[in-house]
Design a protein around this motif. Sequence first.
Motif, mmCIF file in Angstrom:
data_model
loop_
_atom_site.group_PDB
_atom_site.id
_atom_site.type_symbol
_atom_site.label_atom_id
_atom_site.label_comp_id
_atom_site.label_asym_id
_atom_site.label_seq_id
_atom_site.Cartn_x
_atom_site.Cartn_y
_atom_site.Cartn_z
ATOM 1 N N ASP A 129 1.363 6.542 -5.171
ATOM 2 C CA ASP A 129 0.629 7.768 -5.476
ATOM 3 C C ASP A 129 0.172 7.863 -6.932
ATOM 4 O OD1 ASP A 129 3.250 7.890 -6.306
ATOM 5 O OD2 ASP A 129 3.467 10.029 -5.936
ATOM 6 N N LYS A 130 0.285 6.782 -7.679
ATOM 7 C CA LYS A 130 -0.091 6.774 -9.096
ATOM 8 C C LYS A 130 -1.222 5.780 -9.346
ATOM 9 C CE LYS A 130 3.333 9.487 -10.206
ATOM 10 N NZ LYS A 130 3.110 10.853 -10.509
ATOM 11 N N SER A 158 12.357 11.114 -8.072
ATOM 12 C CA SER A 158 11.720 10.818 -6.783
ATOM 13 C C SER A 158 12.617 10.079 -5.798
ATOM 14 C CB SER A 158 10.439 10.014 -7.000
ATOM 15 O OG SER A 158 10.726 8.765 -7.587
ATOM 16 N N CYS A 159 13.523 9.226 -6.302
ATOM 17 C CA CYS A 159 14.387 8.446 -5.405
ATOM 18 C C CYS A 159 15.655 8.015 -6.164
ATOM 19 C CB CYS A 159 13.625 7.231 -4.880
ATOM 20 S SG CYS A 159 14.524 6.274 -3.654
ATOM 21 N N PRO A 160 16.536 8.960 -6.485
ATOM 22 C CA PRO A 160 17.719 8.630 -7.296
ATOM 23 C C PRO A 160 18.674 7.636 -6.638
ATOM 24 C CG PRO A 160 17.839 10.885 -6.494
ATOM 25 C CD PRO A 160 16.488 10.364 -6.119
ATOM 26 N N GLU A 161 18.658 7.550 -5.299
ATOM 27 C CA GLU A 161 19.563 6.618 -4.616
ATOM 28 C C GLU A 161 19.144 5.158 -4.764
ATOM 29 O OE1 GLU A 161 16.607 8.071 -1.551
ATOM 30 O OE2 GLU A 161 17.751 8.969 -3.141
ATOM 31 N N ILE A 199 0.823 -1.206 0.000
ATOM 32 C CA ILE A 199 0.000 0.000 0.000
ATOM 33 C C ILE A 199 0.858 1.258 0.000
ATOM 34 C CG2 ILE A 199 -1.707 1.303 1.320
ATOM 35 C CD1 ILE A 199 -2.758 -1.462 2.285
ATOM 36 N N ASP A 200 1.929 1.252 0.759
ATOM 37 C CA ASP A 200 2.787 2.432 0.871
ATOM 38 C C ASP A 200 4.050 2.342 0.027
ATOM 39 O OD1 ASP A 200 1.047 3.530 2.760
ATOM 40 O OD2 ASP A 200 2.023 2.460 4.387
ATOM 41 N N GLY A 201 4.133 1.380 -0.843
ATOM 42 C CA GLY A 201 5.353 1.208 -1.630
ATOM 43 C C GLY A 201 5.064 0.787 -3.047
ATOM 44 N N VAL A 202 6.030 0.140 -3.647
ATOM 45 C CA VAL A 202 5.911 -0.342 -5.020
ATOM 46 C C VAL A 202 5.173 -1.675 -5.017
ATOM 47 C CG1 VAL A 202 7.224 -1.182 -7.003
ATOM 48 C CG2 VAL A 202 8.025 0.811 -5.761
ATOM 49 N N SER A 203 4.169 -1.797 -5.879
ATOM 50 C CA SER A 203 3.473 -3.069 -6.084
ATOM 51 C C SER A 203 3.893 -3.621 -7.441
ATOM 52 C CB SER A 203 1.958 -2.864 -6.064
ATOM 53 O OG SER A 203 1.535 -2.412 -4.798
ATOM 54 N N ILE A 204 4.031 -4.942 -7.525
ATOM 55 C CA ILE A 204 4.464 -5.595 -8.760
ATOM 56 C C ILE A 204 3.298 -6.399 -9.335
ATOM 57 C CG2 ILE A 204 6.104 -7.198 -9.819
ATOM 58 C CD1 ILE A 204 7.474 -4.711 -8.702
ATOM 59 N N TYR A 205 3.024 -6.199 -10.617
ATOM 60 C CA TYR A 205 1.974 -6.905 -11.341
ATOM 61 C C TYR A 205 2.620 -7.660 -12.505
ATOM 62 C CZ TYR A 205 -1.364 -3.866 -8.956
ATOM 63 O OH TYR A 205 -2.109 -3.222 -8.007
#
Length: 120
Positions: A54-55, A90-93, A23-29
């Motif tokens: 957020d997308k 958004s998160c270059p590291e 929910i708060d991160g990356v989901s993989i489909y």
Amino acid sequence: FLNFKKLKVSKKPIWFKVIEKNIDGVSIYVAWGKSNDGRGNISYSMTSYMKLPDKKELKYLQYEGSSMTEIKIGFYKAFTKIIDYYFKDSCPELLTHVTKDLYKEKGVLMLTELYKEHCK
């Protein structure tokens, strides 16, 4: 190169399987496909996508086919380019934590863990 006006889009639904949902991160489909080359040779493919919290839309990650002639050279390099493109602002590291060994071990699923650890 490709005339999009003549492109025929299938009316059949595409089914996605949720591999990892955060929910708060990356989901993989993943979308699975099966094709026949007309000579009786059947191949299967798997296309991976990710969704950011957020997308609304899914973002393409990687295509993997099971054809006997497919050579998986450059998959890691292509994956890192995609990660760099999606996360450069958004998160270059995130890209600095993506390694070839981790990619071999977990594949695209590594993104869920790395995003939680380094992008919050």
